[in-house]
Design an enzyme around this catalytic site. Structure first.
Site: not given
Length: 944
Positions: A887, A910-912
């Site tokens: 992100g 999923t962002c990290i």
């Protein structure tokens, strides 16, 4: 009976007035009864309550221990204030911060309250805990009318606060002109320093208060630094306060040269310097020309220091380029339009040699300068008296001579460059006047580099000493290695100066000719030190002719370095480009429908502003809450797969079954060209933001994107057998075979055969042994280019909205595939090496060991599913797992521990790039639960 009647009367009065009619005996309770009445200035009610009460009017309450008199003064309740004063309230009572009622009245501009407090002998000289008096508060807020009344009661208008600041300091800082005048008229010390040595003028400049600075200077304020040596001019430049800086220079003209010299200070922010000089240059043409001259002087001095081997390359290089950038900025925005010279932009034709080093627009500007009127330093007169050239022309002349000199010596003896060592000598730092005289002498006496070489070879160093040369470089040193970086930095400065005179997107003919003239030396430089290309030869990206001269050298550089150069220039000026999920505002979110992702995405992207898409992307699927980097990656991944959906007829599968190229019959879809443009935008946007796409194209299509001509070998991707036939024609003599081929072919167009000429009159031109190579190339272009030219054009129209052609040509077709689609195979060892563990997991834990054993056992497709499940993308970027984006930039694959419960599935953020893996009791359960999650839970997002 009488007592009962009294109680009844009190009850009646209370009900009629909707309040109590007598105060509680307790002061703490009573004060909170009175406070709202005082704030509302209900003096009659307050009087009635106080009349029959023993309440202490000086009772201090609350956290800051203020009295009701403080409350009245603060709120401007003048009637209550008078009432309290009459009943003995202390006008000088200080709260916990040391503030009196007079302080509060002054701070809030309560004029009537101030007057009444003064009538009751309020002390104007009392300071609060910070040393502030009532006069400070009036000065801070610019209450001049009240200040006039108050100064009559003040014994010392220069009373200082805890930091030694007077009312004049704070009035100047806040830009209150009339307040400053009032204080000065009342005897305030105009040059009084605070504890750090800062004067009122210093305070005015620290906040860019041009009006108060003007008043102070007109009243005779001295220009004084503080105890750390920081001057008012320093403050103006640090804050970008051009107007205030202009005032200072008007009163102290000597500061102009100081300002110009400040461009060399790397601690000062360049954009602030630009802001100041931009304002000054727009005041008058004389001022504009004076600034250009000053900047040119400093740039010339720094340029010659950079050419001296004894100087610090890094420091002098940065200083020169910084000054030249500022010079170019000022040149472009001046009040006049100096860009009216004869220099025409490069249009692909070679510039006549007689234009080389012709004095152009910058010099035309300098010719307008009246040196005497501008009162410039003495050494500037030397330039005007002895040469038609502007100061920078001396630096460009020196640059040209060094390059000619090196070229001559390399031609004479390419293996030994020691013959020119005497010319490339260590120089002592020179001031501007020395450099001016030295170069006039060098130009006038030496005439050319041959004369310099002759005198050096003869051992005559007198002419060398005239330009500050001290001693020769030690024998055996590689002169080119020592000077290439320095000369290349000056070349970059020269390019910047040439470019600032040209319309955007056009290259100066003078610079084109310069590079052509010194082509061999420049190639020698980059061959010895390829990093020069990326450090100083940025001009290659802006001129196709120049790029073609160096392309073979550029493409020989490591792919990683070219990628860094690519993104350095692609993202120049774009803030926070790693945060691609960040929307500018709610309206910039791309809201798409998962069940019609291609069409809905096409609609929202076409409606979006291109520049905003460059700044950031935010995607949300209709009906889903999730947003962030993972959603953006999934959007690119699914959308790129949809591009090759046969329903859209945009791309056809190649013979190998794994790559795609534009469909020559895509016109069955009426909107196909708009869709191709959209496909180009998506791939360009993905490349811009370093997002991978789930699609691989044929080599020929990558060549079309790069502008590389196709050849007959590319035909194999769509028709391997036909490619073999073309190869056979080239490999064999066809003179006596009787093929009767002509320069035309039959093509199936929607079931009907049509004869298409390969060139005008091709149907009547036979293919022979002599022209067969031309035939093969033309038929290749027909199959691979002409048949899909509209589709290619549409795609490139969208792609180039985000990726300039000059930048993408840094790569070949194989490298472009890596940039767009990442590595096709997943290296589990690399994956393990670049994985982090958190929330209780360690690398050696049993569950982690089981996990990697399971990953080794997965099929390639299942590994891709796992990668997509955790990161949102099915591809590994170039460079491997170490370069996976999160992100806010690079973010390693991470496994976090989760407490185990029966049937619990793994989840992801999923962002990290985080896999939340339960602590399964066995490898078998882990594998079962993981596969269920991969096959049933790969799509759809909710908020974590």
């Amino acid at each position: 009976m009488e007592r009962a009647m009294e109680q009844l009367n009190r009850l009646t009065r209370s009900l009629r007035r909707a309040r109590t009619v007598e105060l509680p005996e307790d002061n703490e309770t009573a004060v909170y009864t009175l406070m709202p009445m005082v704030m509302a200035d209900q003096h009659r009610s307050v009087l009635e309550l106080l009349s029959n009460s023993k309440f202490d009017v000086n009772y201090a309450f609350g956290r800051v221990k203020r009295s009701l008199l403080h409350i009245a003064a603060n709120c401007g309740s003048v009637e209550c204030l008078v009432l309290l004063l009459k009943r003995g309230a202390d006008p000088n009572y200080q709260d916990i911060s040391g503030c009196t009622p007079l302080h509060l009245a002054a701070r809030n501009g309560q004029k009537k309250c101030m007057s009444k407090l003064l009538e009751y002998n309020a002390d104007v000289n009392i300071c609060n805990n910070e040393g502030l008096t009532a006069i400070h508060w009036l000065a801070v807020n610019g209450r001049t009318e009240l200040l006039h009344d108050l100064v009559q009661h003040v014994t010392n208008v220069d009373v200082e606060d805890a930091m030694g600041q007077t009312a004049l300091h704070v009035a100047c800082q806040n830009g209150h002109k009339t307040t400053v005048l009032c204080l000065l008229d009342s005897g305030a010390d105009i040059n009084r320093p605070n504890v750090s040595g800062a004067t009122p003028l210093y305070f005015a400049c620290s906040h860019g208060q041009r009006d108060t600075a003007q008043i102070l200077l007109l009243r005779g304020a001295k220009y004084l630094p503080d105890k750390n040596g920081v001057t008012p001019l320093d403050l103006c430049v640090q804050g970008g306060y051009g107007e205030t800086c202009d005032i200072l220079i008007q009163h102290h003209p000597r500061l102009f040269q100081t300002l110009i010299q400040m461009t060399q200070n790397e601690e000062l922010r360049e954009n602030m310097l630009r802001q100041v000089l931009e304002h000054l240059s727009q005041q008058s043409e004389v001022q504009y020309l004076k600034i250009l001259t000053g900047l040119a002087e400093v740039a010339t001095t720094n340029g010659h220091k950079l050419l001296s081997i004894s100087s610090s390359y890094e420091a002098q290089m940065k200083s020169l380029l910084r000054i030249v950038r500022i010079f170019c900025h000022v040149f472009r925005i001046g009040p006049s339009s100096p860009n009216n010279g004869n220099d025409m932009g490069y249009n692909g034709n070679k510039t006549p040699r007689n234009q080389v080093f012709k004095v152009r627009n910058v010099s035309d500007v300098f010719r307008k300068i009246n040196i005497k009127e501008m009162n410039l330093p003495k050494h500037t007169l030397i330039y005007q008296a002895t040469s038609e050239q502007d100061p920078l022309e001396l630096l460009w002349h020196s640059l040209d001579e060094w390059l000619v000199l090196i070229a001559t010596e390399l031609t004479k003896n390419k293996r030994d460059s020691s013959n020119i060592a005497c010319i490339l000598l260590k120089q002592s730092p020179l001031d501007q006047q020395d450099i001016s005289l030295a170069h006039q002498s060098a130009i006038g006496e030496s005439g050319n580099h041959d004369h310099l070489l002759a005198s050096t070879r003869a051992g005559d160093l007198e002419s060398c000493s005239a330009i500050g040369i001290q001693e020769p470089v030690a024998d055996g040193q590689d002169v080119i290695s020592m000077t290439a970086n320095r000369l290349s930095a000056v070349i970059q400065a020269f390019y910047m100066c040439c470019s600032c005179q040209m319309p955007q997107g056009m290259t100066s003919p003078r610079f084109i000719e310069f590079v052509c003239k010194h082509d061999e030396v420049l190639k020698c430089f980059v061959t010895r030190n390829p990093k020069i290309i990326f450090d100083h030869f940025h001009f290659l990206l802006e001129c196709p002719e120049l790029m073609s001269r160096f392309m073979h050298i550029i493409k020989a550089q490591p792919f990683k370095e070219r990628c860094e150069w690519f993104y350095e220039h692609l993202l120049a000026g774009q803030p926070d480009t790693d945060m691609v999920h960040r929307p500018v505002n709610e309206n910039d979110i791309l809201l798409v429908h998962r069940d019609s992702i291609f069409r809905s995405s096409c609609e929202v992207v076409f409606k979006s502003n291109c520049e905003k898409l460059k700044q950031g992307i935010a995607v949300r699927f209709h009906g889903e809450e999730g947003m962030g980097q993972g959603v953006v990656r999934e959007w690119f991944d699914i959308l790129s797969s949809e591009m090759i959906n046969p329903d859209y007829a945009l791309f056809t599968q190649s013979a190998d079954g794994t790559t795609f190229q534009p469909n020559s019959n895509s016109s069955v879809n009426p909107d196909h060209l708009n869709y191709f443009r959209f496909a180009g935008e998506i791939l360009g946007l993905a490349l811009y933001h370093r997002q991978l796409v789930n699609i691989y194209f044929t080599r020929s299509f990558y060549k079309h994107i790069l502008g590389i001509p196709v050849n007959y070998q590319d035909v194999a991707s769509i028709d391997p057998e036909y490619a073999k036939n073309l190869q056979w024609i080239l490999d064999n003599d066809i003179s006596d075979l009787g093929l009767e081929l002509t320069f035309s072919v039959e093509t199936d167009v929607f079931g009907a055969m049509e004869e298409v000429p390969l060139k005008p009159g091709g149907a009547s031109i036979l293919v022979t042994q002599e022209n067969k190579a031309e035939y093969v190339q033309l038929v290749t272009e027909l199959r691979m280019t002409r048949a899909i030219q509209p589709q290619i054009n549409g795609f490139l129209q969208g792609f180039h909205m985000f990726i300039p052609p000059s930048l993408i040509q840094l790569f070949d077709e194989y490298e472009l595939e890596l940039l767009l689609s990442g590595m096709p195979e997943i290296d589990v060892n690399d994956w393990m090496k670049n994985t982090e563990y958190t929330s209780g997991y360690e690398r050696d834990d049993q569950v982690i060991q089981w996990f990697w054993e399971v990953v080794q056992e997965l099929t390639q497709e299942e590994r891709v599913l796992l990668l997509q499940f955790v990161t949102g993308s099915s591809r590994v970027p170039h460079g491997g797992f170490a370069y996976i984006m999160g992100g806010s930039g690079l973010q390693n694959f991470t496994i976090a521990a989760v407490a185990y419960t029966a049937n619990l599935l793994p989840t992801s953020s999923t962002c990290i790039n985080m896999l939340k893996l339960p602590e399964y009791p066995s490898k078998e359960i882990l594998k079962d639960r993981l596969l269920v999650a991969l096959h049933c839970g790969s799509y759809g997002y909710t908020m974590a």
